[in-house]
Motif scaffolding. Structure first.
Motif, PDB file in Angstrom:
ATOM      1  N   ASN A  21      31.928  52.796   8.524  1.00 43.32           N
ATOM      2  CA  ASN A  21      31.029  51.657   8.599  1.00 43.32           C
ATOM      3  C   ASN A  21      30.247  51.508   7.298  1.00 43.32           C
ATOM      4  O   ASN A  21      30.116  52.450   6.518  1.00 43.32           O
ATOM      5  N   GLU A  22      29.756  50.311   7.092  1.00 39.36           N
ATOM      6  CA  GLU A  22      29.108  49.957   5.837  1.00 39.36           C
ATOM      7  C   GLU A  22      27.839  50.763   5.597  1.00 39.36           C
ATOM      8  O   GLU A  22      27.541  51.150   4.463  1.00 39.36           O
ATOM      9  N   LEU A  23      27.061  51.029   6.642  1.00 36.81           N
ATOM     10  CA  LEU A  23      25.796  51.738   6.471  1.00 36.81           C
ATOM     11  C   LEU A  23      26.013  53.153   5.942  1.00 36.81           C
ATOM     12  O   LEU A  23      25.282  53.612   5.055  1.00 36.81           O
ATOM     13  N   ASP A  24      27.009  53.869   6.495  1.00 39.25           N
ATOM     14  CA  ASP A  24      27.300  55.220   6.002  1.00 39.25           C
ATOM     15  C   ASP A  24      27.766  55.178   4.546  1.00 39.25           C
ATOM     16  O   ASP A  24      27.416  56.045   3.744  1.00 39.25           O
ATOM     17  N   LEU A  25      28.558  54.180   4.223  1.00 42.06           N
ATOM     18  CA  LEU A  25      29.034  54.025   2.852  1.00 42.06           C
ATOM     19  C   LEU A  25      27.866  53.826   1.896  1.00 42.06           C
ATOM     20  O   LEU A  25      27.752  54.511   0.873  1.00 42.06           O
ATOM     21  N   LEU A  26      26.978  52.902   2.215  1.00 39.67           N
ATOM     22  CA  LEU A  26      25.841  52.616   1.346  1.00 39.67           C
ATOM     23  C   LEU A  26      24.917  53.818   1.221  1.00 39.67           C
ATOM     24  O   LEU A  26      24.363  54.082   0.149  1.00 39.67           O
ATOM     25  N   ARG A  27      24.757  54.573   2.292  1.00 39.93           N
ATOM     26  CA  ARG A  27      23.906  55.769   2.253  1.00 39.93           C
ATOM     27  C   ARG A  27      24.410  56.762   1.216  1.00 39.93           C
ATOM     28  O   ARG A  27      23.629  57.294   0.418  1.00 39.93           O
ATOM     29  N   ASP A  28      25.719  56.994   1.180  1.00 40.60           N
ATOM     30  CA  ASP A  28      26.261  57.971   0.236  1.00 40.60           C
ATOM     31  C   ASP A  28      26.374  57.418  -1.181  1.00 40.60           C
ATOM     32  O   ASP A  28      26.233  58.169  -2.147  1.00 40.60           O
ATOM     33  N   ARG A  44      33.971  48.820   9.413  1.00 37.56           N
ATOM     34  CA  ARG A  44      33.207  47.985  10.337  1.00 37.56           C
ATOM     35  C   ARG A  44      31.955  47.428   9.653  1.00 37.56           C
ATOM     36  O   ARG A  44      31.256  48.117   8.934  1.00 37.56           O
ATOM     37  N   GLY A  45      31.683  46.170   9.908  1.00 29.60           N
ATOM     38  CA  GLY A  45      30.517  45.523   9.330  1.00 29.60           C
ATOM     39  C   GLY A  45      30.742  45.007   7.930  1.00 29.60           C
ATOM     40  O   GLY A  45      29.793  44.593   7.268  1.00 29.60           O
ATOM     41  N   LEU A  46      31.989  45.020   7.485  1.00 27.57           N
ATOM     42  CA  LEU A  46      32.283  44.629   6.110  1.00 27.57           C
ATOM     43  C   LEU A  46      32.075  43.128   5.904  1.00 27.57           C
ATOM     44  O   LEU A  46      32.654  42.311   6.593  1.00 27.57           O
ATOM     45  N   ARG A  47      31.218  42.794   4.954  1.00 25.97           N
ATOM     46  CA  ARG A  47      31.005  41.418   4.518  1.00 25.97           C
ATOM     47  C   ARG A  47      31.219  41.446   2.999  1.00 25.97           C
ATOM     48  O   ARG A  47      30.352  41.905   2.251  1.00 25.97           O
ATOM     49  N   CYS A  48      32.361  40.966   2.586  1.00 27.74           N
ATOM     50  CA  CYS A  48      32.860  41.228   1.233  1.00 27.74           C
ATOM     51  C   CYS A  48      31.864  40.874   0.138  1.00 27.74           C
ATOM     52  O   CYS A  48      31.462  41.722  -0.659  1.00 27.74           O
ATOM     53  N   ARG A  49      31.460  39.616   0.067  1.00 29.89           N
ATOM     54  CA  ARG A  49      30.616  39.186  -1.035  1.00 29.89           C
ATOM     55  C   ARG A  49      29.260  39.886  -0.992  1.00 29.89           C
ATOM     56  O   ARG A  49      28.773  40.374  -2.018  1.00 29.89           O
ATOM     57  N   SER A  50      28.647  39.933   0.185  1.00 29.66           N
ATOM     58  CA  SER A  50      27.311  40.527   0.277  1.00 29.66           C
ATOM     59  C   SER A  50      27.350  42.019  -0.025  1.00 29.66           C
ATOM     60  O   SER A  50      26.416  42.560  -0.640  1.00 29.66           O
ATOM     61  N   LEU A  51      28.431  42.704   0.367  1.00 32.22           N
ATOM     62  CA  LEU A  51      28.530  44.134   0.081  1.00 32.22           C
ATOM     63  C   LEU A  51      28.655  44.371  -1.421  1.00 32.22           C
ATOM     64  O   LEU A  51      28.001  45.261  -1.980  1.00 32.22           O
ATOM     65  N   ALA A  57      23.768  45.827  -7.177  1.00 27.66           N
ATOM     66  CA  ALA A  57      22.316  45.835  -7.369  1.00 27.66           C
ATOM     67  C   ALA A  57      21.738  47.252  -7.365  1.00 27.66           C
ATOM     68  O   ALA A  57      20.582  47.439  -7.756  1.00 27.66           O
ATOM     69  N   LEU A  58      22.520  48.231  -6.929  1.00 27.93           N
ATOM     70  CA  LEU A  58      22.019  49.602  -6.887  1.00 27.93           C
ATOM     71  C   LEU A  58      21.920  50.159  -8.301  1.00 27.93           C
ATOM     72  O   LEU A  58      22.883  50.085  -9.074  1.00 27.93           O
ATOM     73  N   PRO A  59      20.783  50.746  -8.672  1.00 29.38           N
ATOM     74  CA  PRO A  59      20.596  51.236 -10.046  1.00 29.38           C
ATOM     75  C   PRO A  59      21.632  52.274 -10.475  1.00 29.38           C
ATOM     76  O   PRO A  59      22.039  52.315 -11.626  1.00 29.38           O
ATOM     77  N   ARG A  60      22.056  53.123  -9.536  1.00 32.39           N
ATOM     78  CA  ARG A  60      22.948  54.214  -9.897  1.00 32.39           C
ATOM     79  C   ARG A  60      24.420  53.869  -9.750  1.00 32.39           C
ATOM     80  O   ARG A  60      25.276  54.616 -10.223  1.00 32.39           O
ATOM     81  N   ALA A  82      34.119  37.014  -7.789  1.00 34.45           N
ATOM     82  CA  ALA A  82      33.064  36.450  -8.629  1.00 34.45           C
ATOM     83  C   ALA A  82      31.796  37.287  -8.554  1.00 34.45           C
ATOM     84  O   ALA A  82      31.023  37.349  -9.514  1.00 34.45           O
ATOM     85  N   ALA A  83      31.583  37.947  -7.414  1.00 39.22           N
ATOM     86  CA  ALA A  83      30.391  38.772  -7.242  1.00 39.22           C
ATOM     87  C   ALA A  83      30.500  40.109  -7.961  1.00 39.22           C
ATOM     88  O   ALA A  83      29.514  40.840  -8.059  1.00 39.22           O
ATOM     89  N   GLY A  84      31.707  40.426  -8.467  1.00 35.65           N
ATOM     90  CA  GLY A  84      31.841  41.653  -9.244  1.00 35.65           C
ATOM     91  C   GLY A  84      32.934  42.599  -8.800  1.00 35.65           C
ATOM     92  O   GLY A  84      33.088  43.677  -9.383  1.00 35.65           O
ATOM     93  N   ALA A  85      33.711  42.250  -7.778  1.00 32.95           N
ATOM     94  CA  ALA A  85      34.828  43.106  -7.383  1.00 32.95           C
ATOM     95  C   ALA A  85      35.842  43.198  -8.521  1.00 32.95           C
ATOM     96  O   ALA A  85      36.017  42.247  -9.293  1.00 32.95           O
TER      97      ALA A  85
END
Length: 242
Positions: A21-28, A44-51, A57-60, A82-85
């Motif tokens: 799921n997206e939340l676990d991915l973003l956490r790591d 699960r929860g994948l929203r391509c452009r917003s993800l 936007a994450l500094p690291r 266009a969002a950076g993929a």
């Protein structure tokens, strides 16, 4: 990413971490470093452009983002790119093609490691991958196999904050908190044996709670020969939406 693709990539030498799921991915992603994120519609929860926007936007975050058949709408795909993929790979692609596309991305990210043969030069440091030797100002430096691999990985990622887990993945091929002392002792020996300080043009910095970063010190005066890059086939640390 589908389990069979992850398994086959691991069999080809890549380190793969699976996320459902997206939340676990973003956490790591916030606390670890990865070379490539492979995302498909099993996340699960994948929203391509917003993800992609959140990742960029994450500094690291400095990894590549590759979608594997998780968009069947050309407009949504165009928005994600266009969002950076970095790439989109069709689901019908074989694992061989997938790996080839991944290696092409890594070659672009680490261009200097895939130039003409003859060794890898970083300021006064010269790496010879065939013999696993390092020379400093022409003088050989005695390093163990792991120290050599760790040093080369740090130089390959110059200026990048590499997480402890990433280093354990790529040098020891495993990630475990029990290995922390081993990592720290090897980093200490590499810093000492290679004389990594501002006088040599490079500084190895420990970032508390995160990992290590090898910085080039621009104000240092170097007397080495002009830099030349060599061939170095680099495996990847992959983060897969599985």
């Amino acid at each position: 990413m589908a389990d069979h693709r992850s398994t086959e990539l691991e069999a080809r030498g890549h380190i793969v971490h699976r996320y459902r799921n997206e939340l676990d991915l973003l956490r790591d992603v916030v606390r670890e470093s990865f070379d490539v994120l492979l995302l498909d519609d099993t996340l699960r929860g994948l929203r391509c452009r917003s993800l992609v926007q959140r990742l960029k936007a994450l500094p690291r975050f400095d990894g590549a983002v590759v979608f594997v058949n998780c968009v069947d709408d050309e407009v949504r795909l165009a928005e994600a790119l266009a969002a950076g993929a970095d790439d989109f790979i069709d689901k019908s692609a074989s694992v061989r093609e997938l790996e080839a596309r991944l290696r092409a991305i890594l070659r672009r990210r680490f261009m200097r490691l895939h130039a003409s043969p003859g060794g890898l030069q970083f300021g006064p440091y010269r790496f010879e991958p065939d013999g696993r030797l390092v020379h400093l100002d022409g003088q050989p430096i005695g390093l163990t196999r792991k120290e050599y691999e760790l040093a080369l990985f740090l130089f390959a990622n110059e200026g990048r904050l590499v997480s402890r887990g990433h280093l354990l993945d790529m040098v020891w091929r495993r990630r475990a908190s029990a290995e922390s002392r081993t990592l720290d002792s090897h980093v200490s020996r590499v810093r000492r044996n290679l004389l990594l300080d501002r006088r040599r043009g490079f500084e190895l910095v420990a970032v508390y709670g995160s990992g290590y970063r090898l910085d080039r010190c621009e104000e240092a005066v170097l007397t080495s020969s002009p830099a030349r890059a060599g061939q170095y086939s680099r495996p990847s640390g992959l983060c897969a939406g599985a």
